[in-house]
Design a protein around this motif. Structure first.
Motif, PDB file in Angstrom:
ATOM      1  N   GLN A  13       0.857  -1.189   0.000  1.00  0.00           N
ATOM      2  CA  GLN A  13       0.000   0.000   0.000  1.00  0.00           C
ATOM      3  C   GLN A  13       0.892   1.237   0.000  1.00  0.00           C
ATOM      4  OE1 GLN A  13      -3.306  -0.554  -0.185  1.00  0.00           O
ATOM      5  NE2 GLN A  13      -2.920  -2.735  -0.098  1.00  0.00           N
ATOM      6  N   GLU A  14       0.308   2.378  -0.324  1.00  0.00           N
ATOM      7  CA  GLU A  14       1.057   3.643  -0.353  1.00  0.00           C
ATOM      8  C   GLU A  14       1.793   3.861   0.975  1.00  0.00           C
ATOM      9  OE1 GLU A  14       2.776   6.980  -1.703  1.00  0.00           O
ATOM     10  OE2 GLU A  14       1.627   5.578  -2.908  1.00  0.00           O
ATOM     11  N   HIS A  31       7.019   1.023  -1.293  1.00  0.00           N
ATOM     12  CA  HIS A  31       5.966   1.242  -2.281  1.00  0.00           C
ATOM     13  C   HIS A  31       5.507   2.686  -2.131  1.00  0.00           C
ATOM     14  CE1 HIS A  31       2.678   0.157  -4.978  1.00  0.00           C
ATOM     15  NE2 HIS A  31       1.934   0.988  -4.240  1.00  0.00           N
ATOM     16  N   SER A  32       5.703   3.476  -3.186  1.00  0.00           N
ATOM     17  CA  SER A  32       5.344   4.893  -3.151  1.00  0.00           C
ATOM     18  C   SER A  32       4.890   5.327  -4.536  1.00  0.00           C
ATOM     19  CB  SER A  32       6.563   5.717  -2.716  1.00  0.00           C
ATOM     20  OG  SER A  32       6.265   7.092  -2.719  1.00  0.00           O
ATOM     21  N   GLU A  33       3.805   6.072  -4.577  1.00  0.00           N
ATOM     22  CA  GLU A  33       3.243   6.573  -5.826  1.00  0.00           C
ATOM     23  C   GLU A  33       3.051   5.462  -6.855  1.00  0.00           C
ATOM     24  OE1 GLU A  33       5.450  10.030  -7.120  1.00  0.00           O
ATOM     25  OE2 GLU A  33       4.768  11.190  -5.394  1.00  0.00           O
ATOM     26  N   ASN A  34       2.474   4.351  -6.411  1.00  0.00           N
ATOM     27  CA  ASN A  34       2.162   3.185  -7.247  1.00  0.00           C
ATOM     28  C   ASN A  34       3.389   2.509  -7.853  1.00  0.00           C
ATOM     29  OD1 ASN A  34      -0.535   2.774  -6.875  1.00  0.00           O
ATOM     30  ND2 ASN A  34      -1.152   4.041  -8.600  1.00  0.00           N
ATOM     31  N   ASN A  58       8.193  11.141  -1.264  1.00  0.00           N
ATOM     32  CA  ASN A  58       8.909  10.486  -2.358  1.00  0.00           C
ATOM     33  C   ASN A  58      10.415  10.761  -2.352  1.00  0.00           C
ATOM     34  OD1 ASN A  58       8.276   8.504  -4.252  1.00  0.00           O
ATOM     35  ND2 ASN A  58       8.605   9.925  -5.927  1.00  0.00           N
TER      36      ASN A  58
END
Length: 103
Positions: A13-14, A31-34, A58
């Motif tokens: 998840q984000e 996991h960041s920004e898809n 990010n």
């Protein structure tokens, strides 16, 4: 090559961050920004661990000396240390798992 499972895809998840020890190598899965990123869990400045709470907008921020790195490129954002870059690993996918291939 051998697939090493790290995490179920459903758990990504984000903002997800988790450290893994794979055959003596400390890795950081984010996991960041898809997007998924697998990094050596080590700041290239003084080889200290980044840990799993280093993501801010990010960017990765080293908890030891405050250096910031662009997550997408791995490049250091601090002008004085622009030559530094995070080490990234190629992610692999099998069934419903994300992982890495090792020889």
């Amino acid at each position: 090559m051998r697939f090493i499972k790290l995490e179920r895809l459903i758990n990504l998840q984000e903002g997800y961050q988790r450290c893994f020890n794979v055959e003596g190598i400390s890795l950081l899965l984010i996991h960041s920004e898809n997007k998924n990123h697998l990094l050596l869990n080590q700041c290239p400045h003084q080889k200290k661990p980044l840990g799993n709470q280093c993501l801010q907008e990010n960017k990765l921020r080293c908890p030891w000396h405050g250096l910031e790195y662009d997550l997408a490129s791995g490049n250091c954002l601090n002008a004085e240390y622009h030559h530094l870059k995070l080490a990234k690993y190629q992610l692999a996918f099998e069934e419903n798992f994300i992982g890495v291939y090792l020889s």
